[in-house]
Write an enzyme that holds these catalytic residues in place. Structure first.
Site, short mmCIF file in Angstrom:
data_model
loop_
_atom_site.label_atom_id
_atom_site.label_comp_id
_atom_site.label_asym_id
_atom_site.label_seq_id
_atom_site.Cartn_x
_atom_site.Cartn_y
_atom_site.Cartn_z
CE1 TYR A 1 39.34 22.80 3.20
CE2 TYR A 1 41.73 23.09 3.12
CZ TYR A 1 40.49 23.12 2.50
OH TYR A 1 40.40 23.46 1.17
CB VAL B 1 39.88 21.42 -2.85
CG1 VAL B 1 39.47 22.80 -2.35
CG2 VAL B 1 41.36 21.18 -2.57
CB THR C 1 37.14 19.11 1.91
OG1 THR C 1 37.71 17.81 1.67
CG2 THR C 1 37.36 19.49 3.37
CD GLU C 2 37.05 24.93 1.16
OE1 GLU C 2 36.10 25.42 1.78
OE2 GLU C 2 38.23 25.23 1.38
CB SER C 3 30.94 23.41 -1.46
OG SER C 3 31.38 22.78 -2.66
#
Length: 245
Positions: A204, A114, A117-119
């Site tokens: 996502y 996560v 993928t997020e940051s």
């Protein structure tokens, strides 16, 4: 030996998380990274000025490389973040993720997927929609989980993992639904009865699951419910019963 001013405390990166967690909200210190790579905690904003100006110049020259390195869907459209979100050493961050995920009964590898993928592990990431930090918390989520500095890795990861655990429990361990809810919100998932037909959300979910289920990886479950406590009771006729209800 070099003497530090009384207002400034030089510490190693390994202690950053412990200090941030131990201090009350009013006593929190700001921190920055000096030219030698040391993390400095201080209650005086003036020592950060030179380091902040230098970091800003380095960020502007490296920005194109970051955006071309596979940043997550939110952070790919990020704007420059405040200097108090300086990244810690990778081994410190990964240890933080490992311990926090285990504490909340979530697979650490899922949390890592996560974050990637997020940051892309950028503690200072800010999306154009206002999501912040490693796990890209929106202000409402950060406030709900008591986060007062979303750029502090310990606070951000703890809140993000708690939220992810809550979503996995809500959807009975259904990973696509939980990830879709993390991206688009539970109301959208409930309204669609599953992953919403939003291109961003579907992409996502695909990216996180692809990162999580890499070839050769073994995952029995991304989440496990915390065991219920067992209680001992005695009936009216003296019979002893053990139950988790």
């Amino acid at each position: 030996m070099k003497t530090l001013p009384m207002k400034t405390l030089l510490i190693t990166a390994a202690l950053c998380t412990a200090i941030g967690a131990a201090l009350p909200a009013r006593a929190q210190l700001s921190y920055y990274v000096d030219e030698q790579g040391n993390i400095v905690y201080t209650n005086d904003a003036s020592p950060r000025k030179a380091s902040t100006e230098k970091a800003a110049g380095e960020k502007s020259s490296a920005g194109s490389n970051l955006n071309g390195n596979g940043l997550g869907l939110r952070a790919a459209n990020s704007v420059p973040a405040p200097s108090f979100g300086q990244a810690l050493a990778p081994d410190v961050l990964h240890q933080l993720v490992q311990e926090t995920a285990q504490k909340h009964n979530v697979d650490p590898k899922l949390v890592s997927a996560v974050i990637s993928t997020e940051s892309n592990w950028n503690t200072s990431a800010i999306s154009r929609k206002g999501a912040q930090g490693l796990m890209q918390l929106v202000p409402e989520t950060a406030q709900h989980f008591g986060v007062y500095n979303p750029f502090d890795p310990a606070q951000n990861v703890d809140a993000g993992v708690r939220y992810l655990s809550m979503l996995l429990e809500r959807y009975n361990g259904d990973l696509p639904k939980a990830l879709a809810a993390y991206n688009a919100g539970p109301s959208a998932v409930d309204r669609w009865g599953g992953v919403p037909d939003y291109r961003e959300t579907r992409e996502y979910v695909r990216k996180v699951t692809s990162s999580y289920f890499q070839p050769g990886s073994e995952h029995k479950s991304p989440w496990r419910a915390a065991p219920k406590p067992i209680y001992r009771t005695t009936t009216d006729n003296g019979r002893v019963l053990f139950t988790n209800e």
